[in-house]
Design a protein around this motif. Sequence first.
Motif, PDB file in Angstrom:
ATOM      1  N   ALA A 153       0.832  -1.210   0.000  1.00  0.00           N
ATOM      2  CA  ALA A 153       0.000   0.000   0.000  1.00  0.00           C
ATOM      3  C   ALA A 153       0.867   1.260   0.000  1.00  0.00           C
ATOM      4  N   TYR A 154       1.870   1.302   0.877  1.00  0.00           N
ATOM      5  CA  TYR A 154       2.755   2.477   0.919  1.00  0.00           C
ATOM      6  C   TYR A 154       3.493   2.658  -0.403  1.00  0.00           C
ATOM      7  N   LEU A 155       3.967   1.565  -0.978  1.00  0.00           N
ATOM      8  CA  LEU A 155       4.659   1.636  -2.265  1.00  0.00           C
ATOM      9  C   LEU A 155       3.706   2.105  -3.362  1.00  0.00           C
ATOM     10  N   GLY A 156       2.469   1.601  -3.333  1.00  0.00           N
ATOM     11  CA  GLY A 156       1.468   2.028  -4.311  1.00  0.00           C
ATOM     12  C   GLY A 156       1.130   3.502  -4.191  1.00  0.00           C
ATOM     13  N   ILE A 157       1.017   3.980  -2.955  1.00  0.00           N
ATOM     14  CA  ILE A 157       0.752   5.410  -2.735  1.00  0.00           C
ATOM     15  C   ILE A 157       1.925   6.236  -3.277  1.00  0.00           C
ATOM     16  N   ALA A 158       3.145   5.822  -2.936  1.00  0.00           N
ATOM     17  CA  ALA A 158       4.332   6.571  -3.369  1.00  0.00           C
ATOM     18  C   ALA A 158       4.427   6.628  -4.890  1.00  0.00           C
ATOM     19  N   MET A 159       4.260   5.485  -5.536  1.00  0.00           N
ATOM     20  CA  MET A 159       4.389   5.452  -6.997  1.00  0.00           C
ATOM     21  C   MET A 159       3.246   6.219  -7.680  1.00  0.00           C
ATOM     22  N   SER A 160       2.049   6.123  -7.124  1.00  0.00           N
ATOM     23  CA  SER A 160       0.909   6.857  -7.690  1.00  0.00           C
ATOM     24  C   SER A 160       1.103   8.361  -7.554  1.00  0.00           C
ATOM     25  N   CYS A 161       1.603   8.797  -6.406  1.00  0.00           N
ATOM     26  CA  CYS A 161       1.839  10.229  -6.216  1.00  0.00           C
ATOM     27  C   CYS A 161       2.961  10.725  -7.125  1.00  0.00           C
ATOM     28  N   LEU A 162       3.978   9.903  -7.331  1.00  0.00           N
ATOM     29  CA  LEU A 162       5.018  10.283  -8.297  1.00  0.00           C
ATOM     30  C   LEU A 162       4.436  10.376  -9.701  1.00  0.00           C
ATOM     31  N   GLY A 163       3.568   9.427 -10.050  1.00  0.00           N
ATOM     32  CA  GLY A 163       2.903   9.479 -11.349  1.00  0.00           C
ATOM     33  C   GLY A 163       2.086  10.749 -11.506  1.00  0.00           C
ATOM     34  N   ALA A 164       1.368  11.129 -10.452  1.00  0.00           N
ATOM     35  CA  ALA A 164       0.566  12.356 -10.499  1.00  0.00           C
ATOM     36  C   ALA A 164       1.458  13.586 -10.626  1.00  0.00           C
ATOM     37  N   TYR A 165       2.597  13.560  -9.968  1.00  0.00           N
ATOM     38  CA  TYR A 165       3.515  14.702 -10.016  1.00  0.00           C
ATOM     39  C   TYR A 165       4.100  14.896 -11.418  1.00  0.00           C
ATOM     40  N   PHE A 166       4.428  13.800 -12.071  1.00  0.00           N
ATOM     41  CA  PHE A 166       5.103  13.886 -13.362  1.00  0.00           C
ATOM     42  C   PHE A 166       4.165  13.860 -14.567  1.00  0.00           C
ATOM     43  N   SER A 167       2.876  13.563 -14.354  1.00  0.00           N
ATOM     44  CA  SER A 167       1.954  13.482 -15.489  1.00  0.00           C
ATOM     45  C   SER A 167       0.713  14.320 -15.219  1.00  0.00           C
ATOM     46  N   ASN A 168       0.711  15.508 -15.761  1.00  0.00           N
ATOM     47  CA  ASN A 168      -0.422  16.397 -15.558  1.00  0.00           C
ATOM     48  C   ASN A 168      -1.694  15.831 -16.185  1.00  0.00           C
ATOM     49  N   ALA A 169      -1.559  15.176 -17.336  1.00  0.00           N
ATOM     50  CA  ALA A 169      -2.724  14.643 -18.043  1.00  0.00           C
ATOM     51  C   ALA A 169      -3.409  13.524 -17.259  1.00  0.00           C
ATOM     52  N   LEU A 170      -2.625  12.753 -16.505  1.00  0.00           N
ATOM     53  CA  LEU A 170      -3.185  11.622 -15.745  1.00  0.00           C
ATOM     54  C   LEU A 170      -3.217  11.879 -14.240  1.00  0.00           C
ATOM     55  N   ARG A 171      -3.095  13.138 -13.860  1.00  0.00           N
ATOM     56  CA  ARG A 171      -3.013  13.476 -12.440  1.00  0.00           C
ATOM     57  C   ARG A 171      -4.200  12.941 -11.636  1.00  0.00           C
ATOM     58  N   ARG A 172      -5.407  13.142 -12.138  1.00  0.00           N
ATOM     59  CA  ARG A 172      -6.596  12.701 -11.393  1.00  0.00           C
ATOM     60  C   ARG A 172      -6.619  11.167 -11.272  1.00  0.00           C
ATOM     61  N   PHE A 173      -6.251  10.467 -12.349  1.00  0.00           N
ATOM     62  CA  PHE A 173      -6.193   9.002 -12.303  1.00  0.00           C
ATOM     63  C   PHE A 173      -5.230   8.534 -11.208  1.00  0.00           C
ATOM     64  N   PHE A 174      -4.029   9.111 -11.184  1.00  0.00           N
ATOM     65  CA  PHE A 174      -3.051   8.715 -10.174  1.00  0.00           C
ATOM     66  C   PHE A 174      -3.491   9.108  -8.765  1.00  0.00           C
ATOM     67  N   HIS A 175      -4.215  10.203  -8.666  1.00  0.00           N
ATOM     68  CA  HIS A 175      -4.734  10.640  -7.368  1.00  0.00           C
ATOM     69  C   HIS A 175      -5.747   9.617  -6.845  1.00  0.00           C
TER      70      HIS A 175
END
Length: 161
Positions: free
Chosen positions: A39-61
């Motif tokens: 879960a912690y790893l998933g949160i970390a990777m998802s937040c990094l994805g949101a940080y680096f991808s503006n187009a997919l920010r809501r999905f990663f959030h």
Amino acid sequence: MAISFLCLTLLGFALFVQYIGWNGELYAPCPLCILQRVAYLGIAMSCLGAYFSNALRRFFHVLASTFSLFGLGVVFRHIWVIFHPTVSCGLDLLEVWINQWAIVRWFDWLLKADGLCSAPLPPIFGLTVPIWSLVWLTVLTTILLLTLVSSLNKKIKESGS
């Protein structure tokens, strides 16, 4: 980015107490500990994805929020097991199942379950590891859900005007 850093720091501390120990005690991760690490790893990777991808920010959030809710569910189960020591999640089907994941064979130093969920380990700064996990997952879930709702409300207001 801060949430990713926090999650990775917490994972680093988990590895520290697993391999180096705390007050002379090594903390072997149980199957529920491993699921919390996921879960912690998933949160970390998802937040990094949101940080680096503006187009997919809501999905990663949404994905990070889902991982945090998953982690909360696991930690509630872990605390329940601790308070019901006759129930085990140690050397059982859950441990066998987790340890057979391909990713566990690649990252066994991080994801291999070999402890007992109901093992009485000494507290760290006055709280047991599952209680610390509950505290951090509650904080993370609250932040993620509040910011998700806020961004959705902002999107609704923008589309309505």
